[in-house]
Scaffold this active site. Structure first.
Site, short mmCIF file in Angstrom:
data_model
loop_
_atom_site.label_atom_id
_atom_site.label_comp_id
_atom_site.label_asym_id
_atom_site.label_seq_id
_atom_site.Cartn_x
_atom_site.Cartn_y
_atom_site.Cartn_z
N LYS A 85 -8.90 -2.37 0.38
CA LYS A 85 -8.82 -1.53 1.57
C LYS A 85 -9.58 -0.22 1.40
O LYS A 85 -10.02 0.37 2.40
CB LYS A 85 -7.35 -1.26 1.91
CG LYS A 85 -6.62 -2.50 2.42
CD LYS A 85 -7.31 -3.16 3.60
CE LYS A 85 -6.49 -4.31 4.19
NZ LYS A 85 -7.23 -5.04 5.25
N ARG A 106 0.83 -1.20 0.00
CA ARG A 106 0.00 0.00 0.00
C ARG A 106 0.87 1.26 0.00
O ARG A 106 1.91 1.31 0.64
CB ARG A 106 -0.92 0.02 1.22
CG ARG A 106 -2.03 -1.02 1.17
CD ARG A 106 -2.95 -0.89 2.38
NE ARG A 106 -2.23 -1.10 3.64
CZ ARG A 106 -1.86 -0.13 4.46
NH1 ARG A 106 -2.13 1.13 4.16
NH2 ARG A 106 -1.23 -0.40 5.58
N ASP A 136 -10.31 -11.37 6.96
CA ASP A 136 -9.72 -10.04 7.12
C ASP A 136 -10.67 -8.94 7.59
O ASP A 136 -10.26 -8.07 8.34
CB ASP A 136 -9.09 -9.61 5.79
CG ASP A 136 -8.13 -8.45 5.94
OD1 ASP A 136 -7.28 -8.50 6.85
OD2 ASP A 136 -8.21 -7.49 5.16
N SER A 164 -1.36 -7.03 9.24
CA SER A 164 -0.78 -7.95 8.27
C SER A 164 0.45 -8.63 8.85
O SER A 164 1.30 -8.00 9.49
CB SER A 164 -0.38 -7.18 7.01
OG SER A 164 0.30 -8.00 6.11
N ARG A 197 1.38 -12.27 -2.22
CA ARG A 197 -0.01 -12.48 -1.85
C ARG A 197 -0.69 -13.49 -2.76
O ARG A 197 -0.36 -13.62 -3.93
CB ARG A 197 -0.78 -11.16 -1.95
CG ARG A 197 -0.33 -10.08 -0.99
CD ARG A 197 -0.93 -10.26 0.36
NE ARG A 197 -0.48 -9.26 1.32
CZ ARG A 197 -1.05 -9.06 2.51
NH1 ARG A 197 -2.08 -9.79 2.87
NH2 ARG A 197 -0.56 -8.16 3.32
N LYS A 199 -3.67 -13.57 11.18
CA LYS A 199 -5.14 -13.61 11.08
C LYS A 199 -5.61 -14.71 10.14
O LYS A 199 -6.47 -15.51 10.48
CB LYS A 199 -5.69 -12.27 10.57
CG LYS A 199 -5.54 -11.10 11.49
CD LYS A 199 -6.39 -9.93 11.06
CE LYS A 199 -6.31 -9.60 9.59
NZ LYS A 199 -4.96 -9.23 9.13
N THR A 200 -5.05 -14.71 8.93
CA THR A 200 -5.48 -15.69 7.94
C THR A 200 -5.07 -17.10 8.35
O THR A 200 -5.86 -18.05 8.27
CB THR A 200 -4.89 -15.34 6.57
OG1 THR A 200 -5.35 -14.05 6.17
CG2 THR A 200 -5.30 -16.36 5.52
N HIS A 258 -11.13 -5.05 11.59
CA HIS A 258 -10.03 -5.63 10.82
C HIS A 258 -9.65 -6.93 11.51
O HIS A 258 -8.75 -6.96 12.35
CB HIS A 258 -8.86 -4.65 10.77
CG HIS A 258 -7.76 -5.09 9.86
ND1 HIS A 258 -6.44 -4.76 10.09
CD2 HIS A 258 -7.76 -5.82 8.73
CE1 HIS A 258 -5.68 -5.27 9.13
NE2 HIS A 258 -6.46 -5.92 8.31
#
Length: 539
Positions: A205, A64, A261, A242, A326, A246-247, A224
């Site tokens: 996002k 980003r 997410d 990130s 990703r 989480k994933t 988030h």
């Protein structure tokens, strides 16, 4: 008129309604994954992996562009925006010049449009129309958001429009932006312009920022976080930035995945904002993360900045393009995904951090006040690659609500909403460190995924409910004294360090960082949250 592949001639009002575009070239509307993959290969946008995933590169922008994000300064929304370095204002006149520039660029080109939903709960759903010059970005959006049934597409009227021009450069002198890149959101006009960056994460996002603006007014907590459901219907939330897990931790074969997410927490329960997953895959191994491994190699997935050999076999260990590699795929590529993206009220809230200092415990039980405090603090270590400009060393950071870059409103508003949610039903809250132990980054060891999974599973299935806990002195955290199968020295971070004085110094340093960060929130928090705040142990 359109053909069987979704092609519509230029000027079709139903395709471009709400976009401001009138003289487009060929428009490919709502193509499915096979057609989009074919177009991307035909146009030289990517190649197929050995398993059939579309492999693409994003150019100079592999994360980003946080410093190039703007919100248009408009009368109807001005008072509610959390203005500052995260949400920088752009005058209305400058935004109009950007829109004219973007529309002038898009008109006459071959375009791809996708009509999609954000929000699995129909009561809190928005309709999105993406217009892009790139077939693979259209596939990314189709994977990431919720795909409407065919019956919903005729007459589709978008609530929000994204004009996506990844190869269009902006002129700072003309458009009022910082560089040739711009990610600009008008909440009043319900329009997003993304120019000068091919990093697809900007698309998802931007919509998350929109939902963070809309949902609080609907008595919904936007989050988030990832979420999953256990065999008994127990919902668990996993907050974290990130790279914190989480994933990975929510993709558990023993539980159904709601999403990886972005979610909303309403009075009825939890719902996924998205319809896909955007997993970080650097170092991905089949044995450790089989669900993500399988989904990432599936036809229809997009592999972003992943390097492959001459036969198209991805090398997930190769970070030569970026550490922020990703995989993007629809959530139904995960075998145990929830069918409707919804679940009941949460029973567990897990806050994840990758502690680069190696002083936080691998798991600690939090009071509701401590949970809100850690939510507002949002501590972790940013590992290389999640944003443009980060180096190879991790950077300790505090990101309010574990997602400050996506908050259009002040963080305290979201903290108050979390406190209200936790007060509605019994919820057990946990802080889990997926970072280092026995020393800081470069000295200690990364806590193994096997140990983290075992601790999280013990927390979620109730095996820690009656375990003995002790309060460690530096952060006021309740840590289990013993957990079967977990080394005792791992549970207490002080015991994992060879040098006790070095541990005390590092712990005091991190506690002081917490204290300095929370000074911005302290006066606006309730007394119980103020009392839960971390303070360094002083002689």
């Amino acid at each position: 008129m359109k053909n069987k592949n979704g092609f519509r001639p230029a000027g079709s009002d139903s395709v471009l309604a709400g976009t401001g575009l009138r003289h487009a070239g060929p428009v490919h509307a709502n193509l499915h994954a096979p057609e989009l993959t074919e177009c991307a290969i035909r146009r030289g946008e990517g190649s197929l992996s050995a398993g059939g995933a579309l492999m693409v590169r994003t150019g100079v922008h592999t994360g980003r562009s946080a410093q190039d994000k703007f919100i248009v300064d408009e009368p109807a929304t001005r008072a509610g925006i959390w203005w500052g370095d995260i949400n920088m204002p752009l005058p209305v006149a400058a935004f109009q010049r950007v829109c004219d520039h973007a529309r002038g660029y898009l008109e006459g080109q071959e375009l791809f449009t996708q009509d999609l939903y954000a929000g699995a709960d129909p009561a809190h759903r928005i309709r999105i129309r993406l217009v892009t010059t790139s077939a693979w970005h259209a596939l990314f959006a189709r994977n990431m958001f919720i795909r409407p049934p065919a019956a919903d597409l005729p007459g589709f009227q978008p609530d929000y429009v994204i004009l996506h021009a990844p190869e269009l450069d902006l002129d700072p002198a003309v458009h009022g932006v910082r560089s040739s890149t711009g990610v600009i959101l008008s909440l009043e006009q319900r329009l997003i312009v993304i120019a000068g960056t091919g990093y697809a994460g900007e698309i998802k996002k931007s919509i998350f920022t929109v939902m963070n603006w809309l949902l609080p007014d609907q008595d919904v907590m936007p989050m988030h976080c990832s979420a999953n459901i256990g065999p008994d219907g127990d919902v668990a939330l996993f907050f974290g930035l990130s790279g914190t897990g989480k994933t990975t931790l929510s993709s558990d074969a023993s539980r159904h995945l709601i999403g990886d997410d972005e979610h909303g927490w309403s009075g009825r329960g939890v719902f996924n904002i998205e319809g896909g997953c955007y997993a970080k895959v650097i170092g991905l191994r089949q044995a450790a993360e089989p669900e993500i491994w399988d989904a990432s190699r599936h036809f229809g997935a997009v592999l972003e900045n992943v390097v492959a050999d001459a036969h198209g076999v991805p090398d997930f260990a190769d970070g030569s393009l970026t550490e922020n590699t990703r995989a993007c795929y629809p959530i139904d590529f995960v075998a145990n995904a929830s069918a409707d993206g919804q679940g009941g009220l949460p029973r567990h809230v897990v806050m994840l951090t990758a502690d680069a200092f190696g002083v936080l415990p691998p798991i600690a039980r939090l009071t509701p006040a401590q949970a809100v405090y850690h939510f507002l603090s949002g501590y972790t270590a940013r590992i290389a690659g999640t944003e443009k400009g980060l180096g190879k060393e991790p950077q300790a950071t505090f990101s309010a609500c574990f997602g400050a870059p996506f908050l259009p409103r002040p963080p305290e508003l979201y903290g108050d909403r979390l406190a209200a949610c936790l007060a509605r039903v019994p919820v057990t809250c946990w802080l889990v460190n997926t970072g280092w132990t026995g020393g800081p980054y470069g000295v200690g060891d990364r806590i193994s995924l096997a140990h983290t999974r075992a601790l999280v599973n013990a927390a979620l299935d109730g095996r820690l409910d009656d375990a003995p806990f002790q309060v460690e002195p530096h952060f006021g955290l309740s840590i289990p004294a013993r957990v079967p199968g977990i080394p005792a020295a791992l549970l207490d971070p002080a015991a994992a360090w060879a040098d006790p004085d070095a541990y005390r110094h590092a712990a005091s340093d991190l506690a002081a960082r917490f204290e300095r960060n929370f000074a911005a929130f302290h006066a606006r928090c309730t007394p119980d949250i103020q009392a839960a705040a971390i303070r360094p142990v002083r002689p």
